[in-house]
Design a protein around this motif. Structure first.
Motif, PDB file in Angstrom:
ATOM      1  N   LEU A 307     -25.189  85.638 -65.164  1.00 38.89           N
ATOM      2  CA  LEU A 307     -24.059  86.493 -64.817  1.00 38.89           C
ATOM      3  C   LEU A 307     -24.296  87.935 -65.263  1.00 38.89           C
ATOM      4  O   LEU A 307     -23.940  88.877 -64.544  1.00 38.89           O
ATOM      5  N   MET A 308     -24.900  88.106 -66.445  1.00 39.95           N
ATOM      6  CA  MET A 308     -25.190  89.464 -66.904  1.00 39.95           C
ATOM      7  C   MET A 308     -26.147  90.164 -65.948  1.00 39.95           C
ATOM      8  O   MET A 308     -25.909  91.326 -65.556  1.00 39.95           O
ATOM      9  N   GLY A 309     -27.211  89.487 -65.561  1.00 41.86           N
ATOM     10  CA  GLY A 309     -28.187  90.078 -64.647  1.00 41.86           C
ATOM     11  C   GLY A 309     -27.573  90.437 -63.308  1.00 41.86           C
ATOM     12  O   GLY A 309     -27.821  91.514 -62.756  1.00 41.86           O
ATOM     13  N   LEU A 310     -26.734  89.524 -62.783  1.00 44.13           N
ATOM     14  CA  LEU A 310     -26.097  89.763 -61.491  1.00 44.13           C
ATOM     15  C   LEU A 310     -25.153  90.953 -61.549  1.00 44.13           C
ATOM     16  O   LEU A 310     -25.217  91.865 -60.712  1.00 44.13           O
ATOM     17  N   LEU A 311     -24.274  90.979 -62.559  1.00 39.61           N
ATOM     18  CA  LEU A 311     -23.311  92.077 -62.677  1.00 39.61           C
ATOM     19  C   LEU A 311     -23.998  93.410 -62.952  1.00 39.61           C
ATOM     20  O   LEU A 311     -23.599  94.455 -62.420  1.00 39.61           O
ATOM     21  N   TYR A 312     -25.057  93.368 -63.773  1.00 44.31           N
ATOM     22  CA  TYR A 312     -25.741  94.625 -64.088  1.00 44.31           C
ATOM     23  C   TYR A 312     -26.448  95.188 -62.854  1.00 44.31           C
ATOM     24  O   TYR A 312     -26.466  96.413 -62.645  1.00 44.31           O
ATOM     25  N   CYS A 313     -27.007  94.315 -62.030  1.00 46.89           N
ATOM     26  CA  CYS A 313     -27.635  94.777 -60.782  1.00 46.89           C
ATOM     27  C   CYS A 313     -26.607  95.423 -59.862  1.00 46.89           C
ATOM     28  O   CYS A 313     -26.894  96.423 -59.196  1.00 46.89           O
ATOM     29  N   ILE A 314     -25.387  94.876 -59.845  1.00 45.25           N
ATOM     30  CA  ILE A 314     -24.326  95.468 -59.038  1.00 45.25           C
ATOM     31  C   ILE A 314     -23.947  96.843 -59.585  1.00 45.25           C
ATOM     32  O   ILE A 314     -23.695  97.786 -58.826  1.00 45.25           O
ATOM     33  N   VAL A 315     -23.911  96.966 -60.910  1.00 41.38           N
ATOM     34  CA  VAL A 315     -23.634  98.273 -61.523  1.00 41.38           C
ATOM     35  C   VAL A 315     -24.715  99.280 -61.149  1.00 41.38           C
ATOM     36  O   VAL A 315     -24.422 100.445 -60.853  1.00 41.38           O
ATOM     37  N   LEU A 316     -25.969  98.848 -61.146  1.00 47.97           N
ATOM     38  CA  LEU A 316     -27.061  99.744 -60.758  1.00 47.97           C
ATOM     39  C   LEU A 316     -26.944 100.154 -59.296  1.00 47.97           C
ATOM     40  O   LEU A 316     -27.237 101.310 -58.938  1.00 47.97           O
ATOM     41  N   ALA A 317     -26.501  99.225 -58.455  1.00 48.22           N
ATOM     42  CA  ALA A 317     -26.272  99.568 -57.044  1.00 48.22           C
ATOM     43  C   ALA A 317     -25.191 100.640 -56.935  1.00 48.22           C
ATOM     44  O   ALA A 317     -25.291 101.583 -56.143  1.00 48.22           O
ATOM     45  N   TYR A 318     -24.157 100.491 -57.751  1.00 49.05           N
ATOM     46  CA  TYR A 318     -23.086 101.495 -57.814  1.00 49.05           C
ATOM     47  C   TYR A 318     -23.635 102.842 -58.272  1.00 49.05           C
ATOM     48  O   TYR A 318     -23.314 103.896 -57.698  1.00 49.05           O
ATOM     49  N   LEU A 319     -24.475 102.821 -59.301  1.00 46.84           N
ATOM     50  CA  LEU A 319     -25.069 104.053 -59.830  1.00 46.84           C
ATOM     51  C   LEU A 319     -25.886 104.770 -58.755  1.00 46.84           C
ATOM     52  O   LEU A 319     -25.734 105.973 -58.544  1.00 46.84           O
ATOM     53  N   PHE A 320     -26.748 104.036 -58.073  1.00 45.16           N
ATOM     54  CA  PHE A 320     -27.642 104.668 -57.107  1.00 45.16           C
ATOM     55  C   PHE A 320     -26.910 105.111 -55.841  1.00 45.16           C
ATOM     56  O   PHE A 320     -27.369 106.014 -55.150  1.00 45.16           O
ATOM     57  N   SER A 321     -25.768 104.490 -55.546  1.00 50.43           N
ATOM     58  CA  SER A 321     -25.027 104.882 -54.339  1.00 50.43           C
ATOM     59  C   SER A 321     -24.067 106.039 -54.613  1.00 50.43           C
ATOM     60  O   SER A 321     -23.800 106.852 -53.729  1.00 50.43           O
ATOM     61  N   THR A 322     -23.528 106.122 -55.844  1.00 50.12           N
ATOM     62  CA  THR A 322     -22.543 107.163 -56.158  1.00 50.12           C
ATOM     63  C   THR A 322     -23.075 108.259 -57.065  1.00 50.12           C
ATOM     64  O   THR A 322     -22.507 109.342 -57.119  1.00 50.12           O
ATOM     65  N   LYS A 323     -24.142 107.921 -57.811  1.00 50.80           N
ATOM     66  CA  LYS A 323     -24.725 108.837 -58.797  1.00 50.80           C
ATOM     67  C   LYS A 323     -23.739 109.200 -59.910  1.00 50.80           C
ATOM     68  O   LYS A 323     -23.848 110.254 -60.547  1.00 50.80           O
TER      69      LYS A 323
END
Length: 457
Positions: A307-323
């Motif tokens: 769950l940590m890996g999955l949620l953190y990857c989603i956060v990174l997707a958020y970071l790279f899409s919104t900066k």
């Protein structure tokens, strides 16, 4: 001239009123902490004395003993390892040079008792309260400069007068405020001075490695989005070298022991006592196992990293899409406290700070309200739980007035089911905040649909 003079006077009156409000909040929080601090202590402050004595005895070879395999010979009160970075042991060593009162241990019938001297309690908690106050000031400064005075004063109030932050620094006594202090400076310096930001990021990590995900998020942001990572990494590495140099010079073989004790001293297991477990999944799994001894629910706990890996990857997707780096740093830490198998109450100090930052920055009203509600919800635990325990468990001559006063203010709840549900709701709130922020603020779904549409074309 008269108009200018009147305007100046109005501005000065407003500034004075604002300053008075800030000082009142800080004074209330500081007075409460100072009243409670000398008359209470958690078990860790007793153990800190043992750690400090070993450090003074063996110097920079301390990590050869940090795994607690020599705890009896070293006269530690408990067989708990020191699984943190070196900064806190340096602080403890300095304190112990000046405050050398021994920890008293004895058996009374079948009960093992540990008494902590008041001067050692005050010495350790003085550091904790000092950094807790600095964090509150930095949090106010950070939010006021970016979001205005009203949100700044709200942030100061919710953090510094939060029962959980008061409990951790002034009653139980843990040092997560130090790590948060360094991380707050990192956040403030990230755009202005990346070298300085790197220095303080390293200090935060070498104090307590719970800040790993936020710092990793910074590195990824600077490397792949800003493409300006060199100065940050130079500061990070330089700070680490300075802190680690004494160990490398005088006891290099202990470096391996340091990494071993930090990385491998704790294996996922059932989280007793349930009242002190703040991961809802682990608490429920432990409760089921406790009520149904034949039921094996350990797999729910040991698979925390999925769950940590999955949620953190989603956060990174958020970071790279919104900066949006600040929001991503906050979400990275909340991912940690939402998914890590054993969340202790001291970890939630950083969660409270990041929830306040999210409240100030996120535009979606529902997520804003849930963020601030969750920060306040965390503060309910010291009211539900009979924290007066720490006013007599390790105090040889307890202050019975404070003991009884806190009992009268406490809900005095002892039920494991209640605390399992409390932690489950806390975990669910954090999941909703992470996923809701990404969905509403990051518009990840829209980006994915646009990507799919572009591929079809």
């Amino acid at each position: 001239m008269l108009i200018l003079g009147n305007n100046y006077e109005v501005r000065m009156n407003m500034l004075n009123k604002r300053l008075i409000a800030i000082l009142i909040i800080l004074a209330i929080g500081l007075i409460v902490r100072c009243i409670l601090a000398p008359f209470s202590t958690g078990s860790d402050i007793a153990q800190f004395a043992g750690f400090a004595d070993t450090f003074l005895r063996h110097g920079f070879c301390f990590y050869n003993y940090a795994d607690a395999s020599h705890w009896i010979e070293e006269k530690w009160p408990y067989n708990w390892p020191y699984n943190y970075g070196p900064i806190w042991i340096y602080v403890l060593g300095i304190l112990r040079l000046f405050v050398q009162s021994p920890i008293k241990t004895l058996w009374h019938h079948d009960t093992y008792i540990v008494y902590v001297p008041t001067d050692w309690i005050v010495a350790v908690k003085s550091v904790l309260i000092f950094f807790d106050t600095l964090v509150a000031i930095l949090l106010y400064k950070y939010i006021r400069e970016r979001h205005g005075y009203v949100l700044g004063i709200l942030a100061l109030t919710i953090y510094y007068l939060n029962p959980m932050t008061i409990y951790i620094s002034a009653i139980y006594g843990m040092f997560d405020q130090l790590s948060l202090f360094f991380l707050m400076i990192t956040l403030i310096c990230l755009d202005k001075n990346k070298f300085l930001a790197g220095i303080f990021a390293s200090l935060s990590l070498l104090t307590k490695h719970v800040t790993l995900l936020p710092i990793l998020t910074m590195i990824l942001y600077l490397t792949f989005i800003k493409k300006d990572y060199a100065r940050f990494l130079k500061g990070l590495i330089l700070s680490a070298i300075i802190v680690m140099t004494p160990i490398i010079m005088f006891c290099p073989h202990s470096i391996i022991n340091m990494f071993n004790v930090i990385l491998f001293s704790s294996e996922p297991n059932y989280t007793y006592p349930i009242a002190y477990s703040f991961n809802g999944i682990s608490s429920i799994a432990t409760l089921i196992h406790d009520k149904c001894p034949g039921c094996d629910t350990l797999w729910l706990i040991t698979s925390w990293y999925v769950l940590m890996g999955l949620l953190y990857c989603i956060v990174l997707a958020y970071l790279f899409s919104t900066k949006k780096i600040v929001e991503s740093i906050a979400l990275s830490y909340i991912v940690f406290t939402a998914t890590y198998w054993r969340v202790n109450h001291q970890y939630l100090i950083l969660t409270i700070a990041f929830l306040i930052i999210l409240f100030a920055k996120i535009r979606h009203h529902g997520i804003k309200l849930l963020s601030i509600f969750t920060a306040l919800y965390i503060g309910l635990w010291p009211i539900f739980f009979p924290v007066s325990w720490w006013f007599h468990a390790h105090i040889e001559e307890p202050n019975k007035f404070l003991w009884r006063l806190l009992d009268s203010l406490s809900a005095m709840i002892f039920c494991d089911v209640f605390y399992a549900l409390y932690s489950l709701f806390l975990t669910l709130f954090q999941y909703v905040i992470v996923i809701g922020t990404i969905y509403y603020d990051g518009r990840i779904l829209d980006i994915i649909l646009r990507k799919i549409a572009s591929y079809r074309k």
